[in-house]
Motif scaffolding. Structure first.
Motif, mmCIF file in Angstrom:
data_model
loop_
_atom_site.group_PDB
_atom_site.id
_atom_site.type_symbol
_atom_site.label_atom_id
_atom_site.label_comp_id
_atom_site.label_asym_id
_atom_site.label_seq_id
_atom_site.Cartn_x
_atom_site.Cartn_y
_atom_site.Cartn_z
ATOM 1 N N TRP A 239 0.849 -1.192 0.000
ATOM 2 C CA TRP A 239 0.000 0.000 0.000
ATOM 3 C C TRP A 239 0.885 1.243 0.000
ATOM 4 C CZ3 TRP A 239 -0.555 -4.281 3.058
ATOM 5 C CH2 TRP A 239 -1.669 -5.077 2.798
ATOM 6 N N HIS A 240 0.552 2.191 -0.862
ATOM 7 C CA HIS A 240 1.350 3.406 -1.014
ATOM 8 C C HIS A 240 0.466 4.638 -0.877
ATOM 9 C CE1 HIS A 240 3.982 0.771 -3.882
ATOM 10 N NE2 HIS A 240 4.170 0.455 -2.609
ATOM 11 N N THR A 241 0.965 5.663 -0.206
ATOM 12 C CA THR A 241 0.261 6.934 -0.070
ATOM 13 C C THR A 241 1.199 8.079 -0.437
ATOM 14 O OG1 THR A 241 -1.228 6.178 1.673
ATOM 15 C CG2 THR A 241 -0.843 8.533 1.548
ATOM 16 N N THR A 242 0.712 8.962 -1.276
ATOM 17 C CA THR A 242 1.522 10.124 -1.645
ATOM 18 C C THR A 242 1.544 11.126 -0.498
ATOM 19 O OG1 THR A 242 0.904 9.854 -3.973
ATOM 20 C CG2 THR A 242 1.807 11.985 -3.310
ATOM 21 N N GLN A 243 2.732 11.504 -0.084
ATOM 22 C CA GLN A 243 2.921 12.442 1.020
ATOM 23 C C GLN A 243 4.020 13.412 0.617
ATOM 24 O OE1 GLN A 243 1.232 12.184 3.967
ATOM 25 N NE2 GLN A 243 2.278 13.660 5.268
ATOM 26 N N ASP A 244 3.692 14.686 0.573
ATOM 27 C CA ASP A 244 4.675 15.696 0.179
ATOM 28 C C ASP A 244 5.656 15.903 1.329
ATOM 29 O OD1 ASP A 244 6.062 17.654 -1.095
ATOM 30 O OD2 ASP A 244 4.550 19.221 -0.834
ATOM 31 N N SER A 245 6.771 15.193 1.260
ATOM 32 C CA SER A 245 7.727 15.223 2.352
ATOM 33 C C SER A 245 9.139 15.056 1.817
ATOM 34 C CB SER A 245 7.425 14.097 3.351
ATOM 35 O OG SER A 245 8.428 13.992 4.325
ATOM 36 N N GLN A 246 10.114 15.513 2.597
ATOM 37 C CA GLN A 246 11.512 15.402 2.191
ATOM 38 C C GLN A 246 12.094 14.030 2.467
ATOM 39 O OE1 GLN A 246 14.012 18.680 2.913
ATOM 40 N NE2 GLN A 246 12.498 19.976 1.947
ATOM 41 N N GLN A 247 11.310 13.157 3.104
ATOM 42 C CA GLN A 247 11.751 11.781 3.285
ATOM 43 C C GLN A 247 10.600 10.836 3.020
ATOM 44 O OE1 GLN A 247 12.531 10.136 7.218
ATOM 45 N NE2 GLN A 247 11.548 11.903 8.192
ATOM 46 N N ALA A 248 10.935 9.607 2.684
ATOM 47 C CA ALA A 248 9.941 8.554 2.509
ATOM 48 C C ALA A 248 10.001 7.640 3.721
ATOM 49 C CB ALA A 248 10.225 7.767 1.238
ATOM 50 N N ILE A 249 8.848 7.183 4.151
ATOM 51 C CA ILE A 249 8.771 6.214 5.241
ATOM 52 C C ILE A 249 8.373 4.869 4.641
ATOM 53 C CG2 ILE A 249 7.622 5.540 7.369
ATOM 54 C CD1 ILE A 249 9.419 7.943 7.733
ATOM 55 N N VAL A 250 9.191 3.874 4.898
ATOM 56 C CA VAL A 250 8.947 2.529 4.398
ATOM 57 C C VAL A 250 8.755 1.607 5.607
ATOM 58 C CG1 VAL A 250 9.826 0.604 3.035
ATOM 59 C CG2 VAL A 250 10.389 2.965 2.385
#
Length: 428
Positions: A239-250
């Motif tokens: 599952w993936h959610t677009t989040q305008d952020s300077q990092q990705a959380i996996v």
């Protein structure tokens, strides 16, 4: 009666009205700390439409009784330098209290009034509702919370563990004062109370204090029926959610068993080995050696129902795919081959050392014994924990990994760029 240390002795007794009393005599400091647990309360006792109701209850519970307004309760607590508060979790609800020994009867009496005669003033309900809604919206702005919410909801569909303890915007807006009164009437009763005390207090003194505060409280005629929650079968998924952020959380994790599962202790050790501290496998491999992580860890919470084994990493958007593959590689390494004897012993030393450090204060002692009793493990589990951990073998940790690390649940929150890198990733 259970001995916990040379200077401490823990007793457990059931009072006439069904209250379970746990007393840890710890006379080192002139203090008494208490935790009053309601095991048949909290998130797992909410329907999906009620998500967050016990959290709102905890927030409002100390804001008024039949005899005292919120400010008067606060003044009473502060006038003797004590502390008093309520909280809720997935598996229970609790009242926390602490004072010097001479004032403990006073603070216990006030806690009793709060538990037995709350009034849930409309003004306080509305104030706490607004604060809760603000907290819910604030969490939706934080990448880890977004990714973990997505992970939790998909791992636990139509299950109370799938919901935030805060509830949702929709459910919290729907709650009324009458809803709080209804769950109070149903769940707040002596046979749903575990009182755990620790400090300069004897069993006899504690029994007298509890009898004075709660002795005339009687149970309703209707029994509080046991809650039935069906076991889930692991399915895995992405599952993936677009989040305008300077990092990705996996987040990569697995559905596991309950506190009574045979693999419980082995999974605790694997979680410690993988993600606990600066020497953990994930930290060394993914942060120190590869420079992929802003933050990386693993956790395996103790839950009454099925728990989850979770690994996660915060990484630069361009490294999202590599970070996911790294998490998967390290969990599958545990499936492919057992830990070495040295690796397992280091994990044991770390886990047992941190466990011991978590029992230094009266508040921590009251919490851990009351918590164990509330989830059905009993106070003796404190002694059993060390024994079980010491007995775990590399064969057992390997078997636990092979049983549980088969169908990964993957949740990612990140930018469009980060998510695009995952399109061709397949975990086998």
């Amino acid at each position: 009666m259970v001995s916990t240390a040379s200077s401490q002795m823990t007793h457990i007794n059931t009072l006439a009205n069904g209250i379970t009393l746990i007393v840890t005599e710890n006379p080192v400091a002139d203090l008494v700390a208490g935790r009053i647990f309601l095991p048949k309360a909290g998130g797992r006792w909410e329907s999906l439409a009620q998500a967050g109701l016990f959290h709102l209850m905890a927030a409002v519970l100390t804001k008024g009784t039949e005899n005292y307004a919120a400010v008067e309760i606060a003044e009473q607590v502060e006038s003797i330098g004590a502390s008093l508060g309520a909280s809720t979790s997935n598996d229970y609800m609790a009242i926390s209290l602490k004072s010097v020994t001479r004032d403990f009867q006073t603070i216990l009496g006030l806690a009793a009034e709060i538990l037995r005669q709350p009034t849930f003033p409309e003004r306080e309900v509305e104030l706490e509702r607004k604060i809760t809604l603000q907290n819910i919206r604030s969490q939706l702005e934080q990448p880890f919370n977004v990714a973990y919410k997505q992970f939790r909801e998909n791992m636990y569909p139509d299950h109370p563990y799938g919901m935030s303890i805060l509830g949702t915007d929709e459910t919290v807006k729907s709650f009324t004062r009458e809803d709080l009164q209804a769950i109070h009437k149903k769940h707040f009763r002596p046979d749903n109370l575990i009182i755990s005390l620790s400090g300069r207090i004897t069993l006899e003194q504690a029994e007298a204090m509890v009898e004075q505060a709660f002795g005339d409280w009687q149970n309703p005629e209707d029994a509080l029926e046991a809650l039935k929650i069906a076991n889930l079968k692991p399915t895995g998924g992405n599952w993936h959610t677009t989040q305008d952020s300077q990092q990705a959380i996996v987040i990569l994790g697995y559905l596991t068993g309950t506190v009574e599962d045979d693999d419980f202790f082995a999974l605790k050790l694997l979680s410690t080995y993988l993600g606990n501290g600066l020497s953990s496998r994930l930290f060394v491999e993914l942060r120190e050696k590869q420079g992929l992580a802003y933050d990386v860890s693993a956790f395996f919470p103790t839950r009454l129902n099925q728990s989850q084994f979770v690994t996660y990493i915060g990484t630069a958007p361009k490294n999202t795919a590599i970070a996911l593959q790294g998490l998967h590689k390290e969990t599958q390494r545990l499936v492919d081959a057992p830990l070495s004897e040295e690796e397992l012993q280091i994990a044991k030393n770390k886990l047992l050392g941190q466990y011991a450090l978590g029992k230094q204060t009266n508040a921590e002692l009251a919490q851990i014994f009351g918590w164990y009793e509330s989830i059905g493990l009993g106070v003796k589990f404190d002694q059993d924990f060390k024994t079980h951990i010491e007995r775990i073998t590399t064969t057992e940790t390997h078997a636990a990994a092979q049983r549980h690390f088969t169908k990964p649940y993957v949740s990612v929150a990140g930018s469009v760029e980060a998510l695009s890198l995952l399109e061709d990733i397949e975990l086998s």
